[in-house]
Design an enzyme around this catalytic site. Structure first.
Site, mmCIF file in Angstrom:
data_model
loop_
_atom_site.group_PDB
_atom_site.id
_atom_site.type_symbol
_atom_site.label_atom_id
_atom_site.label_comp_id
_atom_site.label_asym_id
_atom_site.label_seq_id
_atom_site.Cartn_x
_atom_site.Cartn_y
_atom_site.Cartn_z
ATOM 1 N N ASP A 1 0.842 -1.190 0.000
ATOM 2 C CA ASP A 1 0.000 0.000 0.000
ATOM 3 C C ASP A 1 0.883 1.248 0.000
ATOM 4 O OD1 ASP A 1 0.468 1.000 2.729
ATOM 5 O OD2 ASP A 1 -0.722 -0.693 3.412
ATOM 6 N N LYS A 2 0.281 2.384 -0.294
ATOM 7 C CA LYS A 2 1.061 3.605 -0.521
ATOM 8 C C LYS A 2 1.816 4.073 0.708
ATOM 9 C CE LYS A 2 -2.756 6.873 0.244
ATOM 10 N NZ LYS A 2 -2.178 7.619 1.354
#
Length: 194
Positions: free
Chosen positions: A15-16
């Protein structure tokens, strides 16, 4: 962004807000075998949280946590420092580690994937990549030799794949910290913006 000579895709995204190891390949069978939760392949993370880690927290995390209408699998959890621990998962639920920590009142400050099966991040710099070594690839093939690339229902034994193996190999491992990788600069060197 990588300007790699063949088209490759990731094996298990991050995820970011997370950092660390990404494996890239052009072999779909390998992707399926590594990513199927039913195959129980290990992924290791180093996690930093917002307040002091207790023995109670470690025990409860390792037993399984009720998130996303299920209970996570038991996992290995080890304290590394006052606010840091490592966790080894064999499944990959959406934002699993963050949700597990939140369940016990902890907020993840930093999350780094350090290993996928036998492939380790090591000291690979942010935004750089390297090829998987022949020794690493040989061991990886041994670890996935009996892995299913098909979904497995609960209480069913995994079945061996009926597809013929391909001769393609994993083409590289990558770490992308901020997900902002520039194309090659004028000197032909790859770089990552920080």
């Amino acid at each position: 962004f990588l300007n790699y000579p063949v088209r490759v895709t990731y094996i298990g995204r991050l995820d970011k807000d997370s950092r660390g190891l990404l494996l890239m390949t052009n072999n779909g069978d390998i992707i399926n075998k590594i990513m199927r939760a039913a195959n129980y392949h290990e992924k290791e993370y180093k996690v930093t949280v917002d307040h002091e880690i207790t023995e109670d927290f470690l025990k409860k995390m390792s037993r399984g946590v009720a998130i996303l209408d299920t209970v996570t699998r038991p996992c290995k959890v080890e304290k590394l420092g006052k606010y840091t621990f490592k966790i080894i998962l064999t499944q990959g639920l959406n934002r699993q580690i963050r949700r597990m920590c939140e369940y016990f009142g902890y907020r993840v400050e930093k999350l780094v994937r350090t290993r996928i099966m036998n492939i380790e991040l090591g000291d690979l710099e942010s935004g750089k990549y390297r090829d998987v070594t022949p020794e690493e690839f040989k061991k990886l093939k041994q670890l996935i030799a009996h892995s299913s690339n098909q979904p497995v229902r609960p209480m069913e034994k995994p079945q061996k794949s009926k597809r013929k193996p391909r001769n393609s190999a994993i083409h590289g491992t990558y770490t992308v910290v901020n997900h902002h990788i520039d194309r090659e600069n004028k000197n032909g060197n790859r770089k990552a913006t920080d």
